[in-house]
Motif scaffolding. Structure first.
Motif, short mmCIF file in Angstrom:
data_model
loop_
_atom_site.label_atom_id
_atom_site.label_comp_id
_atom_site.label_asym_id
_atom_site.label_seq_id
_atom_site.Cartn_x
_atom_site.Cartn_y
_atom_site.Cartn_z
N UNK A 237 10.90 2.58 -7.19
CA UNK A 237 9.87 2.78 -6.18
C UNK A 237 8.97 3.95 -6.56
N UNK A 238 7.76 3.94 -5.98
CA UNK A 238 6.81 5.03 -6.20
C UNK A 238 7.03 6.15 -5.21
N UNK A 239 6.47 7.30 -5.52
CA UNK A 239 6.50 8.45 -4.62
C UNK A 239 5.12 9.09 -4.61
N UNK A 240 4.87 9.87 -3.59
CA UNK A 240 3.62 10.61 -3.48
C UNK A 240 3.90 12.09 -3.72
N UNK A 241 3.04 12.74 -4.49
CA UNK A 241 3.14 14.19 -4.71
C UNK A 241 1.95 14.87 -4.07
N UNK A 242 2.21 15.97 -3.36
CA UNK A 242 1.15 16.77 -2.74
C UNK A 242 1.34 18.22 -3.15
N UNK A 243 0.32 18.80 -3.75
CA UNK A 243 0.33 20.20 -4.13
C UNK A 243 -0.36 20.99 -3.03
N UNK A 244 0.36 21.95 -2.44
CA UNK A 244 -0.11 22.63 -1.23
C UNK A 244 -0.25 24.12 -1.50
N UNK A 245 -1.37 24.68 -1.07
CA UNK A 245 -1.58 26.12 -1.17
C UNK A 245 -0.77 26.82 -0.08
N UNK A 246 -0.06 27.87 -0.46
CA UNK A 246 0.75 28.66 0.47
C UNK A 246 0.17 30.06 0.62
N UNK A 247 0.51 30.70 1.72
CA UNK A 247 0.08 32.09 1.90
C UNK A 247 0.91 33.04 1.04
N UNK A 248 2.22 32.82 1.02
CA UNK A 248 3.13 33.59 0.18
C UNK A 248 4.25 32.66 -0.27
#
Length: 410
Positions: A237-248
């Motif tokens: 199966x496929x998956x989704x990747x999300x790169x997220x900006x964090x504060x710290x």
């Protein structure tokens, strides 16, 4: 760009003298025009619009109801009648937001007395409607540009996470340049699995930005890039990747918020035997360790599916033994001595054994957790020993059984 959308929606509201809302093609709210005074709110709102504004998206049922009127194929404005049973107390006028023949979103107006005279069959005959459609086309151009930029970032992210080793350094350098200063700051990586692939997401070199998810989510949740990864799960199966900006790096809350939002997409878990779950890798600073963060996020998503108490969003640091088990090749943790216990006929015995081992072999805790008498517990454990040939008084036998039972659900 978010401000541009708001300005354009306000233009449509002013041109037609009615409050407008803009949603992307996944029915995620992007902007909404000002309503009238407080006395007008009850008249101008209904449950569907209220939910859209307050929760920034519509439900799958509402989406299906509106799409049944052909809005995804419409080339011109559509009038949609009210349906109190669906929570739509006021009719709608839908202006499809298109660019080069592709729908990128919808502008919605409540069909009240101010708009009753609009002749939608000849959109350009009424200068108000013509101006609104021209503005909708400008919105479509912006959304298309944002989608193209998102697709390019998604391609780079996918290459960094799952591409050939020879191309990862170049992709990371290009991604760093595209993200600017954010590329060296604190980042979180989210995996959503399984994820239903759309058109153009099945092969290498094709567009990997997930349709209908990117633009509004990126603006609201700090998502820097999104991509689909075709086959990172044991079942293909496929998956989704999300790169997220964090504060710290000390707080992963923005990544969790993005994961929860993505799990509400109709493509999370679509067509799969199990529900969609999400995993969060440990926060990183910069892009150098993204492949490792991706492995952690995938392991956490798989653990959340195997162990409901962990999910639907699980963090790498919280998944315990699944950190080791998820790193094993598919089937590597299977054992012939435990296999007889894993048949459907012995599901109750398998659960009893796992709860017993989770409770560190304490009979009182186990019986209480299962809601059974101690004698029933002892009988079941004896049956487990008969089926497997393992001695549950021996630490190695307990360890083998415990790991095999947990691995069987991954």
């Amino acid at each position: 760009m978010r401000g541009d959308y708001q300005h354009l929606v306000d233009e449509i509201s002013a041109a037609l003298g009615a409050p407008a809302t803009l949603e992307d093609r996944d029915f995620v709210l992007i902007a909404f025009g000002a309503h009238g005074g407080e006395d007008d709110l009850d008249v101008m709102m209904d449950p569907v619009r209220t939910r859209s504004i307050l929760q920034r998206r519509s439900t799958a049922a509402v989406r299906a109801w509106f799409e049944a009127f052909g809005i995804a194929r419409a080339q011109a404005p559509l009038r949609i009648p009210p349906d109190p049973a669906a929570g739509v107390f006021k009719g709608r006028i839908c202006l499809p937001v298109r660019h080069r023949g592709v729908v990128h979103g919808y502008v919605w107006l409540l069909d009240d007395e101010h708009l009753a005279g609009l002749d939608l069959s000849v959109p350009h005959a009424d200068p108000r409607l013509a101006q609104a459609m021209e503005t909708a086309a400008r919105i479509g151009e912006l959304l298309a540009a944002e989608a193209r930029a998102g697709a390019e970032l998604g391609e780079l992210l996918r290459e960094v996470l799952a591409g050939r080793p020879a191309g990862r350094d170049a992709a990371a350098a290009a991604l760093r340049e595209a993200m600017g200063q954010a590329a060296d700051g604190p980042l979180g990586l989210v995996a959503v699995a399984p994820w239903a692939l759309g058109e153009g997401e099945h092969g290498e070199g094709e567009a990997s930005a997930p349709d209908g998810v990117g633009s509004a989510l990126a603006g609201q949740s700090g998502v820097a890039a999104l991509c689909t990864v075709p086959d990172p799960l044991p079942d293909g199966s496929a998956a989704l990747a999300a790169l997220v900006r964090l504060r710290t790096t000390a707080t992963i809350a923005p990544a969790r918020a993005a994961a929860e939002r993505l799990l509400r997409s109709p493509r999370a878990g679509a067509g799969a035997a199990r529900r969609g779950t999400a995993g969060l890798g440990a926060p990183r600073r910069g892009l150098a360790e993204l492949p490792e963060a991706w492995r952690e996020a995938l392991a956490a998503a798989r653990a959340a599916a195997a162990e409901p108490r962990l999910g639907p969003v699980a963090e790498w640091g919280d998944i315990g033994p699944y950190r080791v088990l998820a790193a094993l090749p598919a089937g590597a943790a299977e054992d012939t001595t435990v296999r007889p216990l894993l048949t459907p006929a012995h599901a109750e015995l398998a659960r009893t054994a796992e709860v017993f081992l989770d409770c560190a072999g304490q009979a009182g805790r186990t019986a209480a957790a299962l809601g059974i008498h101690r004698q029933t517990l002892y009988y079941r454990l004896a049956r487990v020993e008969q089926l497997t040939g393992l001695d549950l008084d021996e630490g190695e036998g307990r360890l083998l059984l415990h790991m095999a039972l947990k691995a069987s659900r991954l």
